[in-house]
Design a protein around this motif. Structure first.
Motif, PDB file in Angstrom:
ATOM      1  N   SER A  41      34.201  32.292  33.404  1.00 17.30           N
ATOM      2  CA  SER A  41      34.906  31.381  34.247  1.00 17.30           C
ATOM      3  C   SER A  41      36.441  31.401  33.987  1.00 17.30           C
ATOM      4  O   SER A  41      36.777  31.028  35.769  1.00 17.30           O
ATOM      5  CB  SER A  41      33.916  29.909  33.520  1.00 17.30           C
ATOM      6  N   LEU A  42      36.854  31.355  33.112  1.00 17.03           N
ATOM      7  CA  LEU A  42      38.370  31.287  33.342  1.00 17.03           C
ATOM      8  C   LEU A  42      38.778  32.394  34.227  1.00 17.03           C
ATOM      9  O   LEU A  42      39.475  32.193  35.924  1.00 17.03           O
ATOM     10  CB  LEU A  42      38.939  31.518  32.191  1.00 17.03           C
ATOM     11  N   LEU A  79      45.869  44.573  46.632  1.00 16.14           N
ATOM     12  CA  LEU A  79      45.642  43.723  45.972  1.00 16.14           C
ATOM     13  C   LEU A  79      44.194  42.727  45.728  1.00 16.14           C
ATOM     14  O   LEU A  79      43.684  42.631  45.144  1.00 16.14           O
ATOM     15  CB  LEU A  79      46.901  42.747  45.429  1.00 16.14           C
ATOM     16  N   LEU A  80      44.259  42.202  46.807  1.00 19.57           N
ATOM     17  CA  LEU A  80      43.010  41.895  47.834  1.00 19.57           C
ATOM     18  C   LEU A  80      42.334  41.946  47.862  1.00 19.57           C
ATOM     19  O   LEU A  80      41.071  41.750  47.143  1.00 19.57           O
ATOM     20  CB  LEU A  80      43.452  40.656  48.931  1.00 19.57           C
ATOM     21  N   ARG A  81      41.969  43.772  47.910  1.00 17.44           N
ATOM     22  CA  ARG A  81      40.496  44.404  47.925  1.00 17.44           C
ATOM     23  C   ARG A  81      39.480  44.170  45.910  1.00 17.44           C
ATOM     24  O   ARG A  81      38.750  44.367  45.946  1.00 17.44           O
ATOM     25  CB  ARG A  81      40.974  45.296  48.301  1.00 17.44           C
ATOM     26  N   SER A  82      41.164  44.780  45.810  1.00 21.97           N
ATOM     27  CA  SER A  82      40.696  44.229  44.368  1.00 21.97           C
ATOM     28  C   SER A  82      39.958  43.695  43.150  1.00 21.97           C
ATOM     29  O   SER A  82      39.229  43.559  42.470  1.00 21.97           O
ATOM     30  CB  SER A  82      42.058  45.167  43.515  1.00 21.97           C
ATOM     31  N   CYS A  83      40.710  42.248  43.604  1.00 24.56           N
ATOM     32  CA  CYS A  83      40.812  40.654  43.364  1.00 24.56           C
ATOM     33  C   CYS A  83      39.011  40.584  43.785  1.00 24.56           C
ATOM     34  O   CYS A  83      38.151  39.558  43.399  1.00 24.56           O
ATOM     35  CB  CYS A  83      41.167  39.620  43.783  1.00 24.56           C
ATOM     36  N   HIS A  84      38.626  40.982  44.842  1.00 22.87           N
ATOM     37  CA  HIS A  84      37.258  41.031  45.821  1.00 22.87           C
ATOM     38  C   HIS A  84      36.107  41.973  45.568  1.00 22.87           C
ATOM     39  O   HIS A  84      35.821  41.093  44.750  1.00 22.87           O
ATOM     40  CB  HIS A  84      37.638  41.354  47.293  1.00 22.87           C
ATOM     41  N   ARG A 123      40.777  32.408  37.491  1.00 22.11           N
ATOM     42  CA  ARG A 123      41.837  33.476  38.130  1.00 22.11           C
ATOM     43  C   ARG A 123      42.752  34.316  38.606  1.00 22.11           C
ATOM     44  O   ARG A 123      43.342  34.081  39.454  1.00 22.11           O
ATOM     45  CB  ARG A 123      42.615  33.427  36.798  1.00 22.11           C
ATOM     46  N   THR A 124      41.051  34.923  39.258  1.00 23.16           N
ATOM     47  CA  THR A 124      41.153  35.925  40.437  1.00 23.16           C
ATOM     48  C   THR A 124      41.404  35.334  41.391  1.00 23.16           C
ATOM     49  O   THR A 124      41.343  35.794  42.706  1.00 23.16           O
ATOM     50  CB  THR A 124      39.756  36.498  40.539  1.00 23.16           C
ATOM     51  N   ARG A 125      40.645  34.071  41.861  1.00 27.58           N
ATOM     52  CA  ARG A 125      41.029  33.381  43.049  1.00 27.58           C
ATOM     53  C   ARG A 125      42.399  32.622  43.219  1.00 27.58           C
ATOM     54  O   ARG A 125      42.322  33.067  44.688  1.00 27.58           O
ATOM     55  CB  ARG A 125      39.648  32.215  43.312  1.00 27.58           C
ATOM     56  N   LEU A 126      43.176  32.690  42.499  1.00 31.98           N
ATOM     57  CA  LEU A 126      44.188  31.933  42.858  1.00 31.98           C
ATOM     58  C   LEU A 126      44.994  33.508  42.440  1.00 31.98           C
ATOM     59  O   LEU A 126      46.160  33.048  43.886  1.00 31.98           O
ATOM     60  CB  LEU A 126      44.597  31.134  41.089  1.00 31.98           C
TER      61      LEU A 126
END
Length: 254
Positions: A190-191, A211-216, A195-198
């Motif tokens: 959940s955390l 970096l955005l692709r990795s977060c996605h 943090r991924t969204r932030l």
């Protein structure tokens, strides 16, 4: 996020002097880190983007004079523009001032330092530092890591403040990745999702598309979390971040 407030470094081996100087800068409106020795200062300079350094001249082991010589040699080796360094000393002898100039310092503040003295001196050298980056709007970052159109718009908006935006990105993203690492270790998904969204918001600020692709990818994995896959996605995010900041560093020292 995307703060453009200047970042300063205070170097002084005396705890009280160091804390008072940082507090004074904060009161004026600047963010400031601190170092209690020349060794700490060198580590900080090599890993951060500072706009002005305030250097105590007389410290044990390695003096402020020697520290400045080492900083200038490191800057020259990497082709970096010299950061303004202001000496701080209780001694006001002419030979001390001359030695400051000889080793590469830009200015001199005699202790005790008043708010008015500090504000005037720092403002002057911040203006010099900003003028060094007039060419920042011409920075080009690799297409593999950045959305060129988005970064072009950022450069147009930020202008000479672009180095501050990029330094803030690095600091904010590094903080979120540290928190993500803790979340992965404790399987707190959940955390981790939060943090991924932030981190995505921070990366979007400069168009850091890898970096955005990795977060996605991490967000997709979190819909059906499995520990080994989550760890693999986090390793991917760490690598993307490293690639991004290395690309920024190469661009900023040209």
């Amino acid at each position: 996020m995307c703060n453009v407030n200047p970042y300063l470094l205070v170097v002084d081996d005396n705890d009280l002097n160091r804390q008072v100087t940082v507090a004074l800068l904060n009161h004026i409106g600047y963010n400031a880190a601190s170092a209690s020795s020349a060794q700490e200062a060198l580590v900080a300079v090599k890993s951060n983007w500072f706009d002005v350094i305030l250097m105590d001249c007389y410290m044990p082991d390695i003096s402020g004079f020697e520290a400045v010589e080492m900083i200038r040699a490191w800057e020259k080796e990497r082709g970096r523009k010299p950061v303004p360094i202001v000496a701080m000393s209780a001694s006001a002898f002419t030979e001390d001032r001359e030695r400051c100039v000889k080793v590469g310092m830009n200015d001199f503040l005699a202790k005790p330092i008043t708010k008015a003295m500090m504000e005037k001196t720092v403002k002057q050298w911040l203006e010099v530092r900003q003028s060094q980056h007039l060419e920042a709007k011409h920075i080009r970052l690799p297409e593999d890591f950045f959305d060129q159109q988005q970064f072009k718009e950022l450069q147009s908006t930020a202008g000479t403040m672009l180095p501050y935006v990029l330094a803030e990105f690095r600091e904010d993203a590094a903080r979120e990745i540290t928190l993500m690492e803790e979340a992965v270790a404790h399987r707190n998904y959940s955390l981790l999702s939060e943090r991924t969204r932030l981190l995505q918001e921070i990366g979007a600020c400069i168009g850091a598309k890898e970096l955005l692709r990795s977060c996605h990818d991490m967000e997709g994995q979190l819909r059906n979390p499995e520990e080994q896959s989550i760890r693999a996605r986090f390793t991917q995010i760490q690598a993307s971040f490293e690639n991004t900041i290395k690309a920024v560093a190469r661009a900023m020292v040209r």
